[in-house]
Write a protein that holds these residues in place. Sequence first.
Motif, mmCIF file in Angstrom:
data_model
loop_
_atom_site.group_PDB
_atom_site.id
_atom_site.type_symbol
_atom_site.label_atom_id
_atom_site.label_comp_id
_atom_site.label_asym_id
_atom_site.label_seq_id
_atom_site.Cartn_x
_atom_site.Cartn_y
_atom_site.Cartn_z
ATOM 1 N N GLY A 32 -21.955 28.628 -14.090
ATOM 2 C CA GLY A 32 -21.882 29.984 -13.561
ATOM 3 C C GLY A 32 -22.063 31.062 -14.613
ATOM 4 O O GLY A 32 -22.231 32.237 -14.280
ATOM 5 N N CYS A 33 -22.009 30.655 -15.893
ATOM 6 C CA CYS A 33 -22.148 31.625 -16.985
ATOM 7 C C CYS A 33 -23.507 31.573 -17.662
ATOM 8 O O CYS A 33 -23.799 32.423 -18.522
ATOM 9 C CB CYS A 33 -21.071 31.377 -18.045
ATOM 10 S SG CYS A 33 -19.388 31.823 -17.545
ATOM 11 N N LEU A 79 -19.375 32.821 -28.769
ATOM 12 C CA LEU A 79 -18.466 33.747 -28.095
ATOM 13 C C LEU A 79 -17.248 33.994 -28.973
ATOM 14 O O LEU A 79 -16.816 33.103 -29.715
ATOM 15 C CB LEU A 79 -17.978 33.163 -26.760
ATOM 16 C CG LEU A 79 -19.015 32.873 -25.679
ATOM 17 C CD1 LEU A 79 -18.322 32.282 -24.454
ATOM 18 C CD2 LEU A 79 -19.779 34.133 -25.299
ATOM 19 N N PRO A 80 -16.645 35.193 -28.893
ATOM 20 C CA PRO A 80 -15.370 35.411 -29.598
ATOM 21 C C PRO A 80 -14.270 34.584 -28.947
ATOM 22 O O PRO A 80 -14.367 34.248 -27.754
ATOM 23 C CB PRO A 80 -15.125 36.906 -29.402
ATOM 24 C CG PRO A 80 -15.882 37.263 -28.165
ATOM 25 C CD PRO A 80 -17.099 36.380 -28.152
ATOM 26 N N PRO A 81 -13.235 34.229 -29.700
ATOM 27 C CA PRO A 81 -12.159 33.399 -29.127
ATOM 28 C C PRO A 81 -11.475 34.061 -27.943
ATOM 29 O O PRO A 81 -11.145 33.394 -26.956
ATOM 30 C CB PRO A 81 -11.192 33.210 -30.290
ATOM 31 C CG PRO A 81 -11.997 33.482 -31.510
ATOM 32 C CD PRO A 81 -13.021 34.498 -31.123
ATOM 33 N N PRO A 88 -10.433 34.918 -15.951
ATOM 34 C CA PRO A 88 -11.626 34.079 -15.857
ATOM 35 C C PRO A 88 -12.898 34.895 -16.037
ATOM 36 O O PRO A 88 -13.054 35.972 -15.459
ATOM 37 C CB PRO A 88 -11.540 33.503 -14.440
ATOM 38 C CG PRO A 88 -10.083 33.520 -14.118
ATOM 39 C CD PRO A 88 -9.548 34.750 -14.781
ATOM 40 N N GLY A 89 -13.796 34.399 -16.865
ATOM 41 C CA GLY A 89 -15.032 35.118 -17.125
ATOM 42 C C GLY A 89 -15.924 34.343 -18.063
ATOM 43 O O GLY A 89 -15.738 33.140 -18.283
ATOM 44 N N CYS A 90 -16.892 35.050 -18.646
ATOM 45 C CA CYS A 90 -17.887 34.410 -19.501
ATOM 46 C C CYS A 90 -17.938 35.016 -20.901
ATOM 47 O O CYS A 90 -18.736 34.573 -21.729
ATOM 48 C CB CYS A 90 -19.282 34.532 -18.877
ATOM 49 S SG CYS A 90 -19.425 33.834 -17.206
ATOM 50 N N ARG A 99 -11.736 30.277 -16.518
ATOM 51 C CA ARG A 99 -12.656 30.088 -15.390
ATOM 52 C C ARG A 99 -12.598 28.639 -14.895
ATOM 53 O O ARG A 99 -12.616 28.367 -13.704
ATOM 54 C CB ARG A 99 -14.067 30.454 -15.859
ATOM 55 C CG ARG A 99 -15.142 30.430 -14.800
ATOM 56 C CD ARG A 99 -16.468 30.852 -15.421
ATOM 57 N NE ARG A 99 -17.564 30.682 -14.500
ATOM 58 C CZ ARG A 99 -18.018 31.613 -13.677
ATOM 59 N NH1 ARG A 99 -17.457 32.811 -13.671
ATOM 60 N NH2 ARG A 99 -19.030 31.369 -12.864
ATOM 61 N N LYS A 100 -12.504 27.712 -15.861
ATOM 62 C CA LYS A 100 -12.363 26.309 -15.484
ATOM 63 C C LYS A 100 -11.052 26.070 -14.759
ATOM 64 O O LYS A 100 -10.998 25.357 -13.748
ATOM 65 C CB LYS A 100 -12.456 25.436 -16.741
ATOM 66 C CG LYS A 100 -12.357 23.940 -16.434
ATOM 67 C CD LYS A 100 -10.942 23.394 -16.539
ATOM 68 C CE LYS A 100 -10.895 21.906 -16.219
ATOM 69 N NZ LYS A 100 -9.533 21.343 -16.321
#
Length: 252
Positions: A32-33, A79-81, A88-90, A99-100
């Motif tokens: 989804g990301c 991605l930053p930590p 939830p996001g990307c 998100r998981k």
Amino acid sequence: MTGPSAVVFDTDGVLLDSAPLHAAAWKTAFDGCLDSWAQTGSGSRRPPFDADGEYRELLDGKPRYDGALAWLSVRAVDLPPGAPGDPPGCGTVWAVAARKEQAFNRMLDTGAVQAFADVAPALRVLRTQGVRCAAASASRHARPLLEAAGLLNLFDTVVDGTDAARLGLAGKPDPALFLEASARLGVEPQDAAVVEDALAGVDAGRRGGFRLVVGIDRAGNPDAANALVERGADVVAADLLAAVEMVCGARP
């Protein structure tokens, strides 16, 4: 020399048929990301998540953040930590992990996770042999899922993701989770066995100095069995009853 006097069991994929749900939840989170990452400069749209090979190699048995970071690193998604409270996001590693978790919780709402049919009989065999048993999992869901499956009372102790967070236990392949379980059983690692289906888990069992590390390959996949041995399993069993026979066979 006597055999193991205690056994520490992984939960997902060994006791509970929950690994496919975890893999599906990761697929929902990652796939989804993909478009979002491509649009924000993280590269062209990458192939979808492999819910078999990539899950087994990079995610199975690990805490959510560690698993997300491992997959993102392999896929070169930078991605930053972020922070544990990220929604939830990307946009951050913690957001992808959340998100998981969101996807997994939605799947749990549709039905209970079942225990494998061989679990209760295998645990009862160990009890008759006087072998103490622990369940260990990086998942915060482990304890309630074991209780819902009617297995909780068959274990002398359970160490789950909530305990790991409270105690600051590192995730697999670090052996901290298994070492905590054996300590609660009052047994030294060299007097205990670990039963695992995940590559990171058998690696952790070997690093922890456990007497016997038994890999589980329920699918009967020779490549998967070989990979378990390469990562640290002494033997590989097709199911839990066979694994218990191996443990009991090592006893006088």
